[in-house]
Design an enzyme around this catalytic site. Structure first.
Site, mmCIF file in Angstrom:
data_model
loop_
_atom_site.group_PDB
_atom_site.id
_atom_site.type_symbol
_atom_site.label_atom_id
_atom_site.label_comp_id
_atom_site.label_asym_id
_atom_site.label_seq_id
_atom_site.Cartn_x
_atom_site.Cartn_y
_atom_site.Cartn_z
ATOM 1 N N HIS A 174 12.163 22.938 29.335
ATOM 2 C CA HIS A 174 13.380 23.194 30.109
ATOM 3 C C HIS A 174 14.576 23.047 29.188
ATOM 4 C CE1 HIS A 174 12.178 18.996 30.452
ATOM 5 N NE2 HIS A 174 13.475 18.676 30.478
ATOM 6 N N VAL A 197 9.807 15.343 31.353
ATOM 7 C CA VAL A 197 8.962 16.296 32.095
ATOM 8 C C VAL A 197 8.275 17.226 31.088
ATOM 9 C CG1 VAL A 197 8.923 18.095 33.850
ATOM 10 C CG2 VAL A 197 10.552 16.205 34.049
HETATM 11 P P1 AMP Z 1 14.031 15.627 30.073
HETATM 12 O O1 AMP Z 1 14.343 14.190 29.834
HETATM 13 O O2 AMP Z 1 14.647 16.549 29.057
HETATM 14 O O3 AMP Z 1 12.554 15.876 30.297
HETATM 15 O O4 AMP Z 1 14.786 16.019 31.416
HETATM 16 C C1 AMP Z 1 14.192 16.001 32.667
HETATM 17 C C2 AMP Z 1 15.316 16.185 33.655
HETATM 18 O O5 AMP Z 1 14.759 16.605 34.876
HETATM 19 C C3 AMP Z 1 16.134 14.922 33.941
HETATM 20 O O6 AMP Z 1 17.496 15.173 33.600
HETATM 21 C C4 AMP Z 1 15.929 14.692 35.441
HETATM 22 O O7 AMP Z 1 17.092 14.222 36.067
HETATM 23 C C5 AMP Z 1 15.551 16.077 35.928
HETATM 24 N N1 AMP Z 1 14.730 16.139 37.140
HETATM 25 C C6 AMP Z 1 13.601 15.445 37.411
HETATM 26 N N2 AMP Z 1 13.101 15.809 38.613
HETATM 27 C C7 AMP Z 1 13.949 16.751 39.119
HETATM 28 C C8 AMP Z 1 13.986 17.510 40.319
HETATM 29 N N3 AMP Z 1 13.063 17.381 41.296
HETATM 30 N N4 AMP Z 1 15.003 18.404 40.489
HETATM 31 C C9 AMP Z 1 15.958 18.539 39.545
HETATM 32 N N5 AMP Z 1 15.975 17.850 38.384
HETATM 33 C C10 AMP Z 1 14.992 16.966 38.167
#
Ligand code: AMP
Length: 113
Positions: A104, A100
């Site tokens: 975060h 994403v």
């Molecule tokens: P990253 O790989 O560091 O970008 O982590 C993105 C994280 O966002 C992953 O662990 C996903 O499971 C989490 N994620 C994606 N969409 C959502 C959502 N709608 N609510 C909560 N977590 C999410």
């Protein structure tokens, strides 16, 4: 990675996608990861639009950076994982597995809260 304001966390911040917020302050919101990789897996998402850690360091002032990391600690306290221990993780860039394109911080703990 370029910032894309249609990313899922931008939509959550704008209230376009529902989430179970567990914490919010001036700088961040926090909610549980939808696909937990530990008994406790929470995300802390800055309100401002930074793609990743590199972008934050280039653009944010010290007050905001301090605010974001204090918020991470506040969430860890709220989750009651300070004594049990926890990991902080930021994937920086698609080559590191960042999915994403909105900064975060993952908080992961083996303690289920
Ligand atoms: P990253 O790989 O560091 O970008 O982590 C993105 C994280 O966002 C992953 O662990 C996903 O499971 C989490 N994620 C994606 N969409 C959502 C959502 N709608 N609510 C909560 N977590 C999410």
């Amino acid at each position: 990675m370029a910032y894309d304001n249609q990313n899922v966390f931008a939509k959550i911040l704008r209230g376009e996608i529902p989430t179970n917020k567990i914490y919010e302050d001036e700088y961040v919101i926090s909610f549980y990861d939808i696909h937990p990789k530990a008994p406790t897996h929470v995300l802390v998402v800055p309100k401002n639009a930074y793609v990743d850690f590199n972008d934050l360091i280039q653009k944010a002032d010290a007050t905001e950076i301090d605010g974001i990391f204090n918020a991470v600690h506040n969430v860890a306290k709220q989750l009651d994982v300070i004594d049990a221990g926890y990991r902080l993780l930021m994937n920086v860039g698609s080559g590191a597995g960042q999915e994403v394109p909105h900064l975060h911080i993952h908080i992961l703990s083996n303690k289920k809260n």
